[in-house]
Structure formats: C-alpha cells, structure tokens
Write a protein that holds these residues in place. Structure first.
Motif, PDB file in Angstrom:
ATOM      1  N   TRP A 212       7.521  11.384   2.741  1.00  0.00           N
ATOM      2  CA  TRP A 212       7.399  11.717   4.159  1.00  0.00           C
ATOM      3  C   TRP A 212       5.957  11.964   4.583  1.00  0.00           C
ATOM      4  O   TRP A 212       5.686  12.110   5.773  1.00  0.00           O
ATOM      5  N   GLN A 213       5.025  11.992   3.643  1.00  0.00           N
ATOM      6  CA  GLN A 213       3.623  12.237   3.975  1.00  0.00           C
ATOM      7  C   GLN A 213       2.899  10.962   4.422  1.00  0.00           C
ATOM      8  O   GLN A 213       1.808  11.046   4.964  1.00  0.00           O
ATOM      9  N   TYR A 214       3.486   9.808   4.177  1.00  0.00           N
ATOM     10  CA  TYR A 214       2.838   8.546   4.540  1.00  0.00           C
ATOM     11  C   TYR A 214       2.861   8.329   6.049  1.00  0.00           C
ATOM     12  O   TYR A 214       3.736   8.827   6.752  1.00  0.00           O
ATOM     13  N   THR A 215       1.873   7.584   6.525  1.00  0.00           N
ATOM     14  CA  THR A 215       1.839   7.225   7.948  1.00  0.00           C
ATOM     15  C   THR A 215       2.093   5.739   8.149  1.00  0.00           C
ATOM     16  O   THR A 215       2.478   5.318   9.233  1.00  0.00           O
ATOM     17  N   SER A 216       1.895   4.953   7.126  1.00  0.00           N
ATOM     18  CA  SER A 216       2.081   3.512   7.207  1.00  0.00           C
ATOM     19  C   SER A 216       3.452   3.131   6.638  1.00  0.00           C
ATOM     20  O   SER A 216       3.835   3.588   5.553  1.00  0.00           O
ATOM     21  N   ALA A 217       4.172   2.276   7.346  1.00  0.00           N
ATOM     22  CA  ALA A 217       5.474   1.824   6.865  1.00  0.00           C
ATOM     23  C   ALA A 217       5.324   0.992   5.592  1.00  0.00           C
ATOM     24  O   ALA A 217       6.167   1.065   4.696  1.00  0.00           O
ATOM     25  N   TYR A 218       4.243   0.245   5.487  1.00  0.00           N
ATOM     26  CA  TYR A 218       4.013  -0.597   4.305  1.00  0.00           C
ATOM     27  C   TYR A 218       3.853   0.270   3.056  1.00  0.00           C
ATOM     28  O   TYR A 218       4.515   0.039   2.040  1.00  0.00           O
ATOM     29  N   HIS A 219       2.982   1.279   3.129  1.00  0.00           N
ATOM     30  CA  HIS A 219       2.740   2.136   1.959  1.00  0.00           C
ATOM     31  C   HIS A 219       3.951   3.009   1.651  1.00  0.00           C
ATOM     32  O   HIS A 219       4.264   3.256   0.489  1.00  0.00           O
TER      33      HIS A 219
ATOM     34  N   PHE B 264       8.855   5.260  10.375  1.00  0.00           N
ATOM     35  CA  PHE B 264       7.392   5.139  10.303  1.00  0.00           C
ATOM     36  C   PHE B 264       6.877   4.172  11.362  1.00  0.00           C
ATOM     37  O   PHE B 264       5.810   4.377  11.930  1.00  0.00           O
ATOM     38  N   LYS B 265       7.649   3.121  11.624  1.00  0.00           N
ATOM     39  CA  LYS B 265       7.241   2.163  12.652  1.00  0.00           C
ATOM     40  C   LYS B 265       7.242   2.796  14.032  1.00  0.00           C
ATOM     41  O   LYS B 265       6.480   2.398  14.903  1.00  0.00           O
ATOM     42  N   ALA B 266       8.097   3.789  14.234  1.00  0.00           N
ATOM     43  CA  ALA B 266       8.154   4.495  15.514  1.00  0.00           C
ATOM     44  C   ALA B 266       7.149   5.649  15.546  1.00  0.00           C
ATOM     45  O   ALA B 266       7.214   6.483  16.434  1.00  0.00           O
TER      46      ALA B 266
END
Length: 121
Positions: free
Chosen positions: A21-28, A66-68
């Motif tokens: 949940w700490q990621y900001t990028s959907a890819y990562h 993440f995309k939103a």
C-alpha cells in the motif's frame, strides 16, 4: 523465529503485504504484488495460498486503486448499502413498495419530514 512455525511465517507474510500500500505507481505495485503472491504460493501454508490465489484473480481490480491515485474508497458505498438494508428491514410490513421508496428517500437523502398537524409532548 528460530522455530520456523507456520503461524510465524504467515504473520510475516501478512506484515510484508502492508508494504504494497506504500507504492504510488500501479506498475511497481503490480510487480510487488506478483512477487508477494509467488512467495506466498511457495510458503506451503494453505490459507495463505488461498489468499494469494484470490489476489491474483482480482489483480487488475486491486491495481485500479493506484490508477485512481488512491482517491476512491469503497467505504462510502458500503455505508450506503448498510443504510439501505437497514431501511428496508425497518419498512417490513409497509402496504406498498411506494412507502418503502419514500422511506429510502428520507433515510438516504435526509429529506425533511412533513410537519404534523398535532404536536405530541
């Protein structure tokens, strides 16, 4: 930790998932999710494997968050759904569907109640 108990390993996997949940990028976040699912499937802990399978099946839907840009939560929808169920349960015994519909409008929209001709003290 030295005993290598399944419960300890399951707890560590659960705690490791919080990093997702700490990621900001959907890819990562997707890469992290794939690695976590692979580790969990190799853990030989059946309940955790079941969770990993479920997450794999819903991977795209999870990554939509993440995309939103983490702006939307389903909490509001769940709250409204609970309110609807409660109102419908309270309206059991109404003579028509129209009465239930009006009760839903009042509970969900916080519409004003009509003024009564009599006051009860």
């Amino acid at each position: 930790m030295k005993y290598n108990l399944k419960s300890v390993r399951a707890y560590l996997l659960k705690e490791d998932f919080d990093g997702f949940w700490q990621y900001t990028s959907a890819y990562h976040a997707g890469n992290y999710l794939d690695r976590w699912c692979n580790r969990t499937m190799r853990s030989k802990i059946e309940p955790m494997k079941k969770v990993a399978k479920t997450i794999r099946n819903h991977r795209d839907l999870i990554l939509n968050w993440f995309k939103a840009k983490k702006a939307y939560s389903s909490g509001i929808i769940e709250g409204l759904n609970t309110k609807v169920k409660l109102t419908v349960r309270k309206s059991y015994g109404f003579k028509s569907y129209k009465c239930t519909e009006i009760a839903l409008y009042h509970s969900l929209g916080k519409l004003p109640e009509p003024k009564l001709t009599h006051r009860f003290y």
